[in-house]
Design a protein around this motif. Structure first.
Motif, PDB file in Angstrom:
ATOM      1  N   ASP A  64       1.034  -0.907  -0.005  1.00 42.71           N
ATOM      2  CA  ASP A  64       0.298   0.139   0.021  1.00 42.71           C
ATOM      3  C   ASP A  64       0.489   0.987  -0.439  1.00 42.71           C
ATOM      4  O   ASP A  64       0.153   2.433   0.591  1.00 42.71           O
ATOM      5  N   ARG A  66       3.479   2.389   2.274  1.00 44.13           N
ATOM      6  CA  ARG A  66       3.945   2.325   3.440  1.00 44.13           C
ATOM      7  C   ARG A  66       5.463   2.118   3.160  1.00 44.13           C
ATOM      8  O   ARG A  66       5.879   1.388   2.268  1.00 44.13           O
ATOM      9  N   THR A  69       8.908  -1.131   7.070  1.00 43.71           N
ATOM     10  CA  THR A  69       9.900  -0.768   8.546  1.00 43.71           C
ATOM     11  C   THR A  69      10.048  -2.676   9.268  1.00 43.71           C
ATOM     12  O   THR A  69      10.289  -3.586   8.464  1.00 43.71           O
ATOM     13  N   HIS A  78       0.951  -6.198   2.701  1.00 49.99           N
ATOM     14  CA  HIS A  78       0.609  -5.138   3.944  1.00 49.99           C
ATOM     15  C   HIS A  78      -0.632  -5.735   4.075  1.00 49.99           C
ATOM     16  O   HIS A  78      -1.451  -5.734   5.069  1.00 49.99           O
ATOM     17  N   SER A  96      -2.819   4.143  -4.191  1.00 51.64           N
ATOM     18  CA  SER A  96      -1.537   3.562  -3.509  1.00 51.64           C
ATOM     19  C   SER A  96      -1.395   2.261  -3.409  1.00 51.64           C
ATOM     20  O   SER A  96      -0.295   1.504  -3.289  1.00 51.64           O
ATOM     21  N   GLN A 184      14.070   5.816   0.984  1.00 52.15           N
ATOM     22  CA  GLN A 184      12.804   5.845   1.184  1.00 52.15           C
ATOM     23  C   GLN A 184      12.710   7.507   0.810  1.00 52.15           C
ATOM     24  O   GLN A 184      11.288   7.338   0.324  1.00 52.15           O
TER      25      GLN A 184
END
Length: 291
Positions: A64, A66, A69, A78, A96, A184
């Motif tokens: 999506d 992001r 992480t 995700h 997205s 990023q």
């Protein structure tokens, strides 16, 4: 608005195997072939409604947009949803949401009947035709592929912008250590040259792919993709020929991704922060840039 130093990727309508090998494969030069798929059933059939008809009930992996992480493994999606639900989201407006590296051929074998393995001089890996989907304005972060393959990237249904860089431009792209991506925080549509001054020296290529067109990306090329409209793509690949890239591919596949996953699990956010900081500091140090 800041602009990268980009040249249009060369285009041809059609090409013989001999000319492709001589002019593009051997010199490792990117090219767009506009009409390679015109005799494929996919040229007429591969639109979003067709995908909905034959694969609407399949559960698909969703990315999506992001930032990555420490809570994720390498290339971990995700969320998951039905393909029909995803296509509904795509068609409602900008999104997205993307599908990345999805082996839909395994679940919907009839799709294999819609395309032909191109006789273009590459020894293509027959087990790995992967599909990629994106909503309007969805982006694929700047990266290079784990196996350094030569890639034939076919686009369908809409329009997609592609920005690519030769591997020798890595020193300017803020590569994240122990990863296949650039920092990023970089917006490759409007880069911040004050924070990322090395980007001013990078020389790359750009094109927009339309329905049925194919982009040849030589081995190890960096690529950033932006979906201009809801659309999807298919990649076919050939393993790299350069011994250096074969060795790097083996390291990435068998060592690096497992090491990175281990460090994400043990050090958490501190590991990701450390890698991002090093992407900037090491790039500037190697180029003698003071910020």
């Amino acid at each position: 608005m800041n602009k990268l130093n980009l040249k249009p990727i060369e285009r041809v309508s059609k090409i013989s195997k001999e000319d492709f090998v001589k002019n593009y494969f051997i010199p490792q030069k990117p090219v767009v072939i506009e009409k390679l798929t015109e005799d494929w059933p996919a040229y007429e059939k591969w639109h979003l409604n067709y995908i909905r008809e034959i694969a609407g009930d399949k559960i698909v992996p969703i990315f999506d947009g992001r930032p990555i992480t420490h809570e994720q493994k390498v290339n971990e999606p995700h969320l998951h949803m039905k393909m029909s639900e995803y296509l509904d989201i795509m068609e409602k407006g900008p999104s997205s949401y993307r599908i990345f590296l999805y082996n839909i051929m395994k679940e919907v074998p009839q799709l294999k009947e819609d395309f032909r393995w191109p006789d273009i001089g590459l020894n293509l890996v027959k087990q790995l035709p992967m599909l990629f989907f994106g909503g309007e304005n969805s982006k694929v972060f700047m990266h290079f592929d784990i196996d350094y393959s030569d890639i034939l990237h076919f686009h369908f249904h809409g329009k997609k912008q592609c920005i690519i860089f030769h591997p020798d431009q890595t020193k300017y792209l803020y590569k994240v250590p122990h990863a296949l991506i650039s920092h990023q925080a970089i917006d490759f549509d409007n880069p911040d040259f004050e924070r990322f001054p090395a980007l001013k020296y990078a020389e790359g290529f750009i094109t927009e792919l339309n329905h049925g067109e194919m982009l040849y990306m030589p081995e190890g090329y960096w690529h950033y993709m932006k979906y201009m409209t809801p659309s999807f793509s298919m990649s076919l690949r050939s393993l790299p020929k350069k011994p250096m890239f074969l060795a790097k591919a083996a390291y990435n596949v068998f060592i690096q991704r497992y090491f990175d996953n281990f460090m994400r699990k043990t050090k958490g956010k501190a590991w990701m922060d450390e890698k991002n900081q090093r992407a900037i500091s090491e790039t500037h140090k190697n180029l003698g840039i003071e910020v």
